[in-house]
Write a protein that holds these residues in place. Structure first.
Motif, mmCIF file in Angstrom:
data_model
loop_
_atom_site.group_PDB
_atom_site.id
_atom_site.type_symbol
_atom_site.label_atom_id
_atom_site.label_comp_id
_atom_site.label_asym_id
_atom_site.label_seq_id
_atom_site.Cartn_x
_atom_site.Cartn_y
_atom_site.Cartn_z
ATOM 1 N N UNK A 126 109.902 79.376 74.661
ATOM 2 C CA UNK A 126 108.912 80.278 74.067
ATOM 3 C C UNK A 126 108.910 80.111 72.547
ATOM 4 N N UNK A 127 110.082 80.093 71.947
ATOM 5 C CA UNK A 127 110.175 79.968 70.484
ATOM 6 C C UNK A 127 109.607 78.639 70.005
ATOM 7 N N UNK A 128 109.760 77.578 70.802
ATOM 8 C CA UNK A 128 109.258 76.260 70.408
ATOM 9 C C UNK A 128 107.737 76.215 70.341
ATOM 10 N N UNK A 129 107.081 77.166 70.938
ATOM 11 C CA UNK A 129 105.622 77.225 70.823
ATOM 12 C C UNK A 129 105.208 77.607 69.404
ATOM 13 N N UNK A 130 106.119 78.231 68.654
ATOM 14 C CA UNK A 130 105.773 78.746 67.335
ATOM 15 C C UNK A 130 106.508 78.071 66.187
ATOM 16 N N UNK A 131 107.688 77.504 66.460
ATOM 17 C CA UNK A 131 108.485 76.886 65.399
ATOM 18 C C UNK A 131 109.045 75.556 65.890
ATOM 19 N N UNK A 132 109.558 74.780 64.963
ATOM 20 C CA UNK A 132 110.162 73.488 65.289
ATOM 21 C C UNK A 132 111.378 73.699 66.188
ATOM 22 N N UNK A 133 111.696 72.690 66.973
ATOM 23 C CA UNK A 133 112.770 72.763 67.970
ATOM 24 C C UNK A 133 114.100 73.227 67.376
ATOM 25 N N UNK A 184 117.998 77.957 66.670
ATOM 26 C CA UNK A 184 118.701 78.872 65.759
ATOM 27 C C UNK A 184 118.210 80.313 65.934
ATOM 28 N N UNK A 185 116.921 80.477 66.106
ATOM 29 C CA UNK A 185 116.370 81.825 66.288
ATOM 30 C C UNK A 185 116.892 82.432 67.586
ATOM 31 N N UNK A 186 116.922 81.647 68.654
ATOM 32 C CA UNK A 186 117.423 82.155 69.941
ATOM 33 C C UNK A 186 118.914 82.502 69.816
ATOM 34 N N UNK A 187 119.654 81.698 69.083
ATOM 35 C CA UNK A 187 121.064 82.027 68.856
ATOM 36 C C UNK A 187 121.189 83.340 68.103
ATOM 37 N N UNK A 199 112.046 88.191 65.674
ATOM 38 C CA UNK A 199 112.711 87.173 64.855
ATOM 39 C C UNK A 199 111.751 86.029 64.520
ATOM 40 N N UNK A 200 110.884 85.673 65.454
ATOM 41 C CA UNK A 200 109.879 84.641 65.167
ATOM 42 C C UNK A 200 108.949 85.127 64.063
ATOM 43 N N UNK A 201 108.513 86.375 64.161
ATOM 44 C CA UNK A 201 107.639 86.941 63.121
ATOM 45 C C UNK A 201 108.343 86.910 61.764
ATOM 46 N N UNK A 202 109.609 87.309 61.741
ATOM 47 C CA UNK A 202 110.357 87.305 60.483
ATOM 48 C C UNK A 202 110.487 85.891 59.925
ATOM 49 N N UNK A 203 110.742 84.929 60.813
ATOM 50 C CA UNK A 203 110.849 83.535 60.382
ATOM 51 C C UNK A 203 109.511 83.052 59.828
ATOM 52 N N UNK A 262 100.183 83.189 66.355
ATOM 53 C CA UNK A 262 99.821 81.802 66.607
ATOM 54 C C UNK A 262 99.111 81.177 65.413
ATOM 55 N N UNK A 263 98.327 81.947 64.691
ATOM 56 C CA UNK A 263 97.661 81.421 63.509
ATOM 57 C C UNK A 263 98.678 80.982 62.469
ATOM 58 N N UNK A 264 99.781 81.692 62.380
ATOM 59 C CA UNK A 264 100.781 81.374 61.377
ATOM 60 C C UNK A 264 101.499 80.059 61.661
ATOM 61 N N UNK A 265 101.285 79.528 62.833
ATOM 62 C CA UNK A 265 101.837 78.222 63.151
ATOM 63 C C UNK A 265 101.290 77.182 62.178
ATOM 64 N N UNK A 266 100.117 77.429 61.614
ATOM 65 C CA UNK A 266 99.535 76.514 60.641
ATOM 66 C C UNK A 266 100.404 76.408 59.395
ATOM 67 N N UNK A 267 101.113 77.465 59.073
ATOM 68 C CA UNK A 267 102.011 77.427 57.927
ATOM 69 C C UNK A 267 103.127 76.423 58.188
ATOM 70 N N UNK A 268 103.683 76.455 59.373
ATOM 71 C CA UNK A 268 104.753 75.519 59.722
ATOM 72 C C UNK A 268 104.208 74.096 59.694
ATOM 73 N N UNK A 269 103.001 73.891 60.202
ATOM 74 C CA UNK A 269 102.392 72.565 60.170
ATOM 75 C C UNK A 269 102.173 72.104 58.734
ATOM 76 N N UNK A 270 101.770 73.023 57.864
ATOM 77 C CA UNK A 270 101.570 72.676 56.451
ATOM 78 C C UNK A 270 102.892 72.254 55.814
ATOM 79 N N UNK A 271 103.960 72.964 56.140
ATOM 80 C CA UNK A 271 105.272 72.603 55.602
ATOM 81 C C UNK A 271 105.692 71.230 56.112
ATOM 82 N N UNK A 272 105.438 70.974 57.383
ATOM 83 C CA UNK A 272 105.773 69.664 57.932
ATOM 84 C C UNK A 272 104.971 68.568 57.234
#
Length: 176
Positions: free
Chosen positions: A23-30, A35-38, A68-72, A105-115
């Motif tokens: 589930x977390x991998x849908x929103x952040x890198x593997x 780390x978030x699940x931990x 935690x995903x939202x916070x990340x 889900x929209x915020x996933x674009x931020x992670x893509x921008x960082x990548x």
């Protein structure tokens, strides 16, 4: 921790770790997902008394994961906005307003921008940008740290900013 509580945590871990990670991998890198699940399970250990009396421990874990995903995502967005100069219109392309629950889900674009930024800039360029933006380092300090001239430091930073400008082109203003 009591033996029953230890058993509960182990059982929840075995039953939910993979599901939560997917589930977390849908929103952040593997790597960040794991780390978030931990962190979720770390919080579960800290709040084992509350978790052991909860009517739906699996649901509790999922809700903690979503938080935690939202916070990340918020932290990632905040860091990206610091990385991109404030006067740059590229910062306007990053979503910053609205309900976080609706925008996860929209915020996933931020992670893509960082990548994109990480794949475009070299490690040294990224380091220089971070030092200038986060630490307010001068070119004299950077030149000393990197063993280069002040002029070279200025030119490298200028090239890095140019790469970012090409990566996030300015919006064309409509003429009325």
């Amino acid at each position: 921790m009591l033996p029953e509580q230890d058993k509960l945590i182990n059982q929840l871990y075995r039953n939910n770790f993979c599901k939560l990670k997917r589930y977390a991998q849908m929103f952040v890198h593997s790597t960040q997902a794991e780390e978030i699940v931990q962190d979720v399970f770390h919080e579960a250990v800290e709040k084992v008394d509350q978790l052991s009396t909860h009517e739906n421990p699996d649901g509790w874990l999922m809700q903690v994961l979503k938080n935690k995903i939202r916070n990340y995502q918020r932290a990632t967005q905040r860091d990206l906005l610091r990385l991109i100069s404030i006067d740059s219109e590229a910062a306007l392309q990053i979503p910053t307003q609205g309900n976080v629950d609706d925008r996860l889900q929209e915020e996933e674009t931020v992670v893509l921008a960082i990548q994109k930024i990480r794949s475009t800039l070299t490690e040294q360029e990224l380091y220089q940008l971070k030092r200038v933006i986060y630490d307010n380092a001068s070119h004299k300090e950077l030149a000393s740290e990197l063993g280069i001239s002040i002029w070279t430091s200025q030119k490298r930073l200028e090239r890095a900013r140019g790469k970012l400008a090409r990566l996030f082109p300015r919006r064309r203003k409509e003429k009325y």
